[in-house]
Design an enzyme around this catalytic site. Structure first.
Site, short mmCIF file in Angstrom:
data_model
loop_
_atom_site.label_atom_id
_atom_site.label_comp_id
_atom_site.label_asym_id
_atom_site.label_seq_id
_atom_site.Cartn_x
_atom_site.Cartn_y
_atom_site.Cartn_z
N ARG A 121 0.82 -1.24 0.00
CA ARG A 121 0.00 0.00 0.00
C ARG A 121 0.84 1.28 0.00
O ARG A 121 0.38 2.35 0.39
CB ARG A 121 -0.97 0.02 1.18
CG ARG A 121 -1.95 -1.13 1.14
CD ARG A 121 -3.23 -0.78 1.85
NE ARG A 121 -4.23 -1.79 1.63
CZ ARG A 121 -4.44 -2.83 2.45
NH1 ARG A 121 -3.72 -2.97 3.54
NH2 ARG A 121 -5.36 -3.71 2.16
N LYS A 143 4.00 11.65 -11.10
CA LYS A 143 3.23 10.81 -12.03
C LYS A 143 3.96 9.48 -12.15
O LYS A 143 5.13 9.45 -12.52
CB LYS A 143 3.13 11.46 -13.41
CG LYS A 143 2.00 12.46 -13.50
CD LYS A 143 1.76 12.85 -14.93
CE LYS A 143 0.59 13.81 -15.05
NZ LYS A 143 0.41 14.32 -16.41
N GLU A 185 11.68 19.23 -23.92
CA GLU A 185 10.86 19.55 -22.74
C GLU A 185 11.29 20.89 -22.14
O GLU A 185 10.47 21.63 -21.59
CB GLU A 185 10.95 18.45 -21.68
CG GLU A 185 10.38 17.09 -22.11
CD GLU A 185 8.85 17.00 -22.14
OE1 GLU A 185 8.17 17.96 -21.75
OE2 GLU A 185 8.34 15.95 -22.58
N LYS A 227 8.16 23.45 -13.09
CA LYS A 227 7.34 22.25 -12.86
C LYS A 227 6.83 22.22 -11.43
O LYS A 227 5.68 21.87 -11.17
CB LYS A 227 8.15 20.99 -13.18
CG LYS A 227 7.36 19.72 -12.91
CD LYS A 227 7.34 18.74 -14.02
CE LYS A 227 6.31 17.66 -13.75
NZ LYS A 227 6.47 16.48 -14.55
N GLU A 237 -3.76 17.14 -11.56
CA GLU A 237 -4.16 17.51 -12.92
C GLU A 237 -5.67 17.66 -13.10
O GLU A 237 -6.27 17.06 -13.98
CB GLU A 237 -3.63 16.45 -13.91
CG GLU A 237 -3.51 16.97 -15.34
CD GLU A 237 -2.70 16.03 -16.20
OE1 GLU A 237 -1.64 16.47 -16.68
OE2 GLU A 237 -3.10 14.87 -16.39
N ARG A 241 -2.48 21.63 -14.53
CA ARG A 241 -1.26 20.85 -14.80
C ARG A 241 -1.17 20.42 -16.27
O ARG A 241 -0.10 20.12 -16.77
CB ARG A 241 -1.21 19.62 -13.86
CG ARG A 241 0.09 18.85 -14.01
CD ARG A 241 0.27 17.81 -12.91
NE ARG A 241 1.44 17.00 -13.18
CZ ARG A 241 2.03 16.22 -12.29
NH1 ARG A 241 1.57 16.14 -11.07
NH2 ARG A 241 3.09 15.52 -12.63
N ASN A 245 1.40 19.66 -20.83
CA ASN A 245 1.16 18.79 -21.98
C ASN A 245 1.23 19.52 -23.31
O ASN A 245 0.85 18.97 -24.33
CB ASN A 245 -0.21 18.15 -21.83
CG ASN A 245 -0.04 16.69 -21.50
OD1 ASN A 245 0.72 16.36 -20.61
ND2 ASN A 245 -0.70 15.84 -22.25
N HIS A 248 2.08 17.67 -26.44
CA HIS A 248 2.04 16.23 -26.16
C HIS A 248 0.84 15.53 -26.80
O HIS A 248 0.90 14.32 -27.01
CB HIS A 248 2.00 15.98 -24.64
CG HIS A 248 3.34 16.18 -23.98
ND1 HIS A 248 4.03 17.37 -24.05
CD2 HIS A 248 4.11 15.35 -23.24
CE1 HIS A 248 5.16 17.25 -23.38
NE2 HIS A 248 5.25 16.04 -22.88
N HIS A 252 2.05 12.36 -28.47
CA HIS A 252 1.68 10.99 -28.06
C HIS A 252 1.10 10.21 -29.23
O HIS A 252 1.36 9.02 -29.39
CB HIS A 252 0.66 11.03 -26.92
CG HIS A 252 1.27 11.36 -25.58
ND1 HIS A 252 0.55 11.91 -24.55
CD2 HIS A 252 2.53 11.21 -25.11
CE1 HIS A 252 1.35 12.09 -23.49
NE2 HIS A 252 2.56 11.68 -23.82
N HIS A 265 10.51 10.24 -27.12
CA HIS A 265 9.37 11.03 -26.65
C HIS A 265 9.57 12.53 -26.93
O HIS A 265 8.69 13.20 -27.49
CB HIS A 265 9.17 10.77 -25.15
CG HIS A 265 8.13 11.64 -24.54
ND1 HIS A 265 6.79 11.54 -24.86
CD2 HIS A 265 8.22 12.66 -23.64
CE1 HIS A 265 6.11 12.45 -24.18
NE2 HIS A 265 6.96 13.13 -23.43
N1 GLY Z 1 4.91 15.26 -17.71
C1 GLY Z 1 3.73 15.94 -17.47
C2 GLY Z 1 3.36 16.04 -16.03
O1 GLY Z 1 4.14 15.68 -15.18
O2 GLY Z 1 2.26 16.43 -15.72
#
Ligand code: GLY
Length: 358
Positions: A121, A143, A185, A227, A237, A241, A245, A248, A252, A265
């Site tokens: 957990r 994330k 990035e 960030k 998000e 947040r 993106n 992206h 993606h 990427h």
């Molecule tokens: N890489 C995008 C984020 O961390 O939200």
């Protein structure tokens, strides 16, 4: 050493940035986490380069160390590999006082974080990112995920590390294409939040491509600080947040349609950022000058800007699969000017088609 803090109440943590920090892994981890058993998750090449150094440092601070290797590459970011790590933790009699150490790039960080979020957990983990992309983006913000055959990062959790330790020396061994992909990035942070960073990238492109130590520390610190501010404002998000993106949504889609093998990427994100800029111009949000500025910087950093030959319909369908698309509405992060972003979910398919085909 530079030190930043992500302020998330009881989930707050430090980001340490500087050359030679791997030797301080044990000391810095020991200060923050009471665990006594540390399992390093890495891949064979990185283990060979830095594994001994990190494990020695942990042992010097009283940790009992173990190491498990994951094959390199996106194809390892699976439930199956996560299961192998779970088995290893159980066989090594790890418990809630054990800690995980993610030593590697984004795949290692995401997979290790995912395992840490669910083993017993949730156990503590630290991020030691060794690629530029993971140093400026994926190691920060919590994330964690593994991929599903139907899509990237579909299974995961928001789960914050206890420490992010960035040794800028590890960039000296980073392959050239990986390094440039990380720069995409950094460009993104300039576009979404920081015109001064955008200018710095233009003015110092030669030095940056030559991995100048001072420039790199500045880029990593500035990116992590942007960030941190975004994550502090919207950790899970709910909307804001998504600013991270930028580029992206199409990126993606391009990655998925080229089987995650043609582009890194960051390269796909570079293509996606130029597309997002054009879409912004066609939607009346920004001038042609902004598109040219973004295209020129992408080219300066030797990143791709043009879409490969792919069916427009496939690209649009792939964009609908984006996690941020809700009820057949794709949410685009568009640009008004450098440092000025807008979320738009009203782009028509015909406009999309036009921009994709021009
Ligand atoms: N890489 C995008 C984020 O961390 O939200």
């Amino acid at each position: 050493m530079k030190q930043l803090r992500i302020d998330l109440g009881e989930r707050s943590y430090d980001i340490l940035i500087g050359p030679g920090l791997l030797d301080q892994t044990g000391e810095e981890a020991g200060k923050r986490i009471p665990g006594r058993r540390a399992v390093v998750v890495t891949h064979p090449r990185i283990r060979q380069l830095y594994g001994t150094q990190v494990m020695y440092s942990l042992e010097q601070s009283g940790f009992e160390t173990f190491c498990i290797e994951i094959p390199e590459g996106e194809t390892s970011k699976t439930i199956k590999e996560a299961e192998r790590v779970f088995d290893f933790l159980i066989d090594s009699q790890c418990n809630r006082r054990s800690i995980l150490v993610a030593l590697g790039g984004g795949v290692i960080g995401d997979l290790t974080g995912f395992v840490a979020s669910t083993f017993m957990r949730g156990i503590p983990f630290i991020q030691i990112p060794t690629t530029l992309l993971s140093q400026v983006d994926s190691s920060v913000g919590g994330k964690t995920a593994v991929n599903h055959p139907k899509g990237k990062n579909l299974i995961g959790a928001f789960y914050q590390p206890r420490l992010v330790l960035i040794d800028t020396n590890s960039l000296t061994t980073l392959p050239e294409d990986e390094y440039r992909a990380g720069l995409a990035e950094v460009i993104k942070y300039g576009i979404i939040a920081d015109p001064a960073l955008f200018d710095f990238l233009i003015q110092n492109s030669e030095k940056i491509l030559n991995r100048d130590e001072t420039c790199l520390e500045h880029l990593i610190e500035t990116s992590c600080s942007i960030k941190a501010q975004v994550v502090e404002r919207d950790e899970t998000e709910s909307e804001y947040r998504m600013i991270l993106n930028f580029g992206h949504t199409l990126g993606h889609a391009v990655e998925a349609l080229t089987d995650y093998s043609k582009y890194k990427h960051g390269e796909a994100v570079a293509i996606g950022m130029v597309f997002a800029a054009k879409l912004s111009r066609e939607s009346g949000l920004c001038s042609d000058k902004v598109v040219t500025q973004i295209k020129n910087l992408v080219a300066k950093m030797k990143l791709p800007a043009d879409l490969p030959k792919l069916e427009t319909r496939d690209l649009i369908e792939a964009m609908y699969l984006d996690k941020k698309a809700i009820e057949k509405k794709i949410k685009f992060v568009l640009v008004r000017g450098i440092g000025e972003i807008e979320f738009v979910d009203t782009i028509s398919e015909s406009l999309l088609q036009k921009v994709l085909e021009n």
